[in-house]
Design a protein around this motif. Sequence first.
Motif, mmCIF file in Angstrom:
data_model
loop_
_atom_site.group_PDB
_atom_site.id
_atom_site.type_symbol
_atom_site.label_atom_id
_atom_site.label_comp_id
_atom_site.label_asym_id
_atom_site.label_seq_id
_atom_site.Cartn_x
_atom_site.Cartn_y
_atom_site.Cartn_z
ATOM 1 N N ASP A 1 0.331 -8.348 1.221
ATOM 2 C CA ASP A 1 -1.022 -8.128 1.702
ATOM 3 C C ASP A 1 -1.602 -6.873 1.056
ATOM 4 O OD1 ASP A 1 -2.854 -9.234 4.106
ATOM 5 O OD2 ASP A 1 -3.140 -7.078 3.859
ATOM 6 N N PRO A 2 -2.815 -6.943 0.486
ATOM 7 C CA PRO A 2 -3.398 -5.777 -0.192
ATOM 8 C C PRO A 2 -3.772 -4.649 0.752
ATOM 9 C CG PRO A 2 -5.013 -7.547 -0.035
ATOM 10 C CD PRO A 2 -3.710 -8.120 0.438
ATOM 11 N N LEU A 3 -3.768 -4.916 2.067
ATOM 12 C CA LEU A 3 -4.187 -3.905 3.036
ATOM 13 C C LEU A 3 -2.993 -3.235 3.719
ATOM 14 C CD1 LEU A 3 -7.003 -6.022 4.733
ATOM 15 C CD2 LEU A 3 -7.186 -4.569 2.719
ATOM 16 N N GLY A 4 -1.774 -3.545 3.274
ATOM 17 C CA GLY A 4 -0.574 -3.121 3.991
ATOM 18 C C GLY A 4 -0.522 -1.647 4.350
ATOM 19 N N ARG A 5 -0.544 -0.753 3.372
ATOM 20 C CA ARG A 5 -0.404 0.677 3.657
ATOM 21 C C ARG A 5 -1.696 1.286 4.196
ATOM 22 N NH1 ARG A 5 2.213 1.337 -1.763
ATOM 23 N NH2 ARG A 5 4.246 0.369 -1.468
ATOM 24 N N TRP A 6 -2.802 0.622 3.955
ATOM 25 C CA TRP A 6 -4.099 1.122 4.421
ATOM 26 C C TRP A 6 -4.360 0.717 5.869
ATOM 27 C CZ3 TRP A 6 -8.233 -2.155 5.657
ATOM 28 C CH2 TRP A 6 -9.483 -1.532 5.821
ATOM 29 N N GLU A 7 -3.621 -0.290 6.349
ATOM 30 C CA GLU A 7 -3.887 -0.855 7.671
ATOM 31 C C GLU A 7 -3.781 0.189 8.785
ATOM 32 O OE1 GLU A 7 -2.062 -4.411 10.484
ATOM 33 O OE2 GLU A 7 -0.798 -2.827 9.669
ATOM 34 N N GLY A 8 -2.679 0.949 8.833
ATOM 35 C CA GLY A 8 -2.437 1.879 9.928
ATOM 36 C C GLY A 8 -3.547 2.898 10.125
ATOM 37 N N PRO A 9 -3.915 3.673 9.078
ATOM 38 C CA PRO A 9 -5.009 4.644 9.241
ATOM 39 C C PRO A 9 -6.319 4.002 9.676
ATOM 40 C CG PRO A 9 -3.762 5.109 7.254
ATOM 41 C CD PRO A 9 -3.251 3.794 7.780
ATOM 42 N N THR B 1 11.418 -3.234 11.989
ATOM 43 C CA THR B 1 10.623 -3.368 13.210
ATOM 44 C C THR B 1 9.165 -3.086 12.879
ATOM 45 O OG1 THR B 1 12.500 -2.631 14.539
ATOM 46 C CG2 THR B 1 10.340 -2.602 15.588
ATOM 47 N N ASP B 2 8.355 -4.118 12.927
ATOM 48 C CA ASP B 2 6.930 -3.987 12.618
ATOM 49 C C ASP B 2 6.213 -3.447 13.853
ATOM 50 O OD1 ASP B 2 4.448 -4.241 11.384
ATOM 51 O OD2 ASP B 2 4.223 -6.332 12.010
ATOM 52 N N THR B 3 5.754 -2.213 13.786
ATOM 53 C CA THR B 3 5.167 -1.552 14.954
ATOM 54 C C THR B 3 3.659 -1.380 14.792
ATOM 55 O OG1 THR B 3 5.695 0.604 13.981
ATOM 56 C CG2 THR B 3 7.276 -0.321 15.514
ATOM 57 N N GLY B 4 2.962 -1.439 15.914
ATOM 58 C CA GLY B 4 1.519 -1.234 15.909
ATOM 59 C C GLY B 4 1.158 0.190 15.526
ATOM 60 N N ALA B 5 -0.035 0.347 14.970
ATOM 61 C CA ALA B 5 -0.470 1.668 14.499
ATOM 62 C C ALA B 5 -1.027 2.533 15.610
ATOM 63 C CB ALA B 5 -1.532 1.493 13.407
ATOM 64 N N VAL B 6 -1.421 1.935 16.739
ATOM 65 C CA VAL B 6 -1.960 2.705 17.861
ATOM 66 C C VAL B 6 -0.959 2.638 19.017
ATOM 67 C CG1 VAL B 6 -4.326 2.248 17.131
ATOM 68 C CG2 VAL B 6 -3.261 0.740 18.806
ATOM 69 N N ALA B 7 -1.147 3.508 20.010
ATOM 70 C CA ALA B 7 -0.193 3.602 21.125
ATOM 71 C C ALA B 7 -0.375 2.426 22.080
ATOM 72 C CB ALA B 7 -0.390 4.924 21.863
ATOM 73 N N LEU B 8 0.472 1.427 21.936
ATOM 74 C CA LEU B 8 0.399 0.229 22.762
ATOM 75 C C LEU B 8 1.511 0.207 23.803
ATOM 76 C CD1 LEU B 8 -0.133 -2.285 19.831
ATOM 77 C CD2 LEU B 8 -1.892 -1.559 21.462
ATOM 78 N N ARG B 9 1.308 -0.560 24.861
ATOM 79 C CA ARG B 9 2.333 -0.711 25.889
ATOM 80 C C ARG B 9 3.606 -1.298 25.293
ATOM 81 N NH1 ARG B 9 0.149 -3.767 31.012
ATOM 82 N NH2 ARG B 9 -0.021 -5.492 29.527
ATOM 83 N N ASP B 10 3.456 -2.290 24.450
ATOM 84 C CA ASP B 10 4.574 -2.865 23.705
ATOM 85 C C ASP B 10 4.224 -2.748 22.225
ATOM 86 O OD1 ASP B 10 6.594 -4.264 22.540
ATOM 87 O OD2 ASP B 10 6.108 -6.199 23.445
ATOM 88 N N PRO B 11 4.764 -1.761 21.518
ATOM 89 C CA PRO B 11 4.328 -1.511 20.142
ATOM 90 C C PRO B 11 4.901 -2.461 19.101
ATOM 91 C CG PRO B 11 6.027 0.052 20.747
ATOM 92 C CD PRO B 11 5.727 -0.754 21.996
ATOM 93 N N THR B 12 5.921 -3.255 19.436
ATOM 94 C CA THR B 12 6.558 -4.129 18.446
ATOM 95 C C THR B 12 5.722 -5.377 18.210
ATOM 96 O OG1 THR B 12 8.763 -3.346 19.058
ATOM 97 C CG2 THR B 12 8.627 -5.420 17.868
ATOM 98 N N ARG B 13 5.310 -5.582 16.961
ATOM 99 C CA ARG B 13 4.511 -6.753 16.603
ATOM 100 C C ARG B 13 5.383 -7.889 16.071
ATOM 101 N NH1 ARG B 13 -0.281 -4.255 12.935
ATOM 102 N NH2 ARG B 13 1.511 -3.711 11.634
ATOM 103 N N SER B 14 6.414 -7.560 15.333
ATOM 104 C CA SER B 14 7.304 -8.582 14.793
ATOM 105 C C SER B 14 8.600 -7.923 14.350
ATOM 106 C CB SER B 14 6.651 -9.317 13.609
ATOM 107 O OG SER B 14 6.521 -8.462 12.489
ATOM 108 N N LEU B 15 9.584 -8.762 14.049
ATOM 109 C CA LEU B 15 10.876 -8.296 13.539
ATOM 110 C C LEU B 15 11.207 -9.091 12.280
ATOM 111 C CD1 LEU B 15 12.911 -8.145 16.888
ATOM 112 C CD2 LEU B 15 12.068 -6.177 15.570
ATOM 113 N N LEU B 16 11.814 -8.405 11.322
ATOM 114 C CA LEU B 16 12.240 -9.036 10.080
ATOM 115 C C LEU B 16 13.685 -8.650 9.813
ATOM 116 C CD1 LEU B 16 11.637 -10.528 7.373
ATOM 117 C CD2 LEU B 16 10.898 -8.311 6.462
#
Length: 253
Positions: free
Chosen positions: A162-170, A78-93
Amino acid sequence: MVPLHTSRHLAPSPAERARAVLARPNPATVTTQGGTLHLVDPACHVHRGGTVSLLLPDRHHLLDEMARGRTAATVEFTDTGAVALRDPTRSLLWISGTLTALDEATARMRALRLIRDDPDERLLDIGHGRTMVVLEPYLVVHSDTEGCHLLGTDEFVRALPDPLGRWEGPWLRHLEEDHPDLLMALAGACPAPVPLSRPRPLGVDRYGMTLRFEAPDGDHDVRLSFSRPVESPEEVAMEVHALAGLTDACGPF
C-alpha cells in the motif's frame, strides 16, 4: 468485535492487507528454538525473490544462533491502530520460515537496492546498531475481522504494497486530534446505522478508510470505500472530502 460494515466494494485483498502490515512500523515477535525477541520496529521489506528482510539489534543472541546455520523461526507481526483505541489490535500476521543473518557488506548492497524504490532511513542503521537478517517464508497467515487467510508465498509477494503504509499513522492521528468535525461528517456517510459514540479513525489504504465506533456492546468497524484507488495523500484528501460531502480538499492536510 462486531462484523465489518462496508460501502460499495473497493477493498484490499488478504494478501494486500498482509503486505500493508509489513509496510507500517508495527511491533513483531521473533520466536526460534533458542528464544524469543520482541521488536518495536523491525523495518521489514519484501524482496522480489520472495524473501523478507528484518533489522535486528546487533549482538543479539539470536544472531549467534543463526551463525550456526539457517534457523527455523516464526515472526508474529501485530498490526496496531495509530490512535489510542480500547482494542488497538487491527490484525495479526504470522510468517514462518528460515532466518539467515547477512554480513554487513551484503546487507548494505541489499539496502542500496531497496533505497532506489523505498527511501527508508532505517536502512542507514545497518552496521550502526542493527543487523539485517533474511526470512525465507514457507507459511504466511493473516487474520483480521474479515477472517483468517492462509496465503501462498507467490500470492504474498505479488501483492502490491500500500502506498500509504508509513504515512497512514501520522495522518490518522492528525485527523483524530485536529478534525473531529470531519470525522462526524464521515460518520454520517456510513452505509448502516452506527452507535451514538465518537467516530475514531481506524485505518486508511488506497481503496478506502475505516472508522471505529466504541459502544457498550462492543466495537463496530465501518469501512467507507473511495470511488477509485488512490496513490498519494492529495488523492486521499479529495476522496475523504467527497465521502464527507465537502466540496473543498483542504481539511486534514
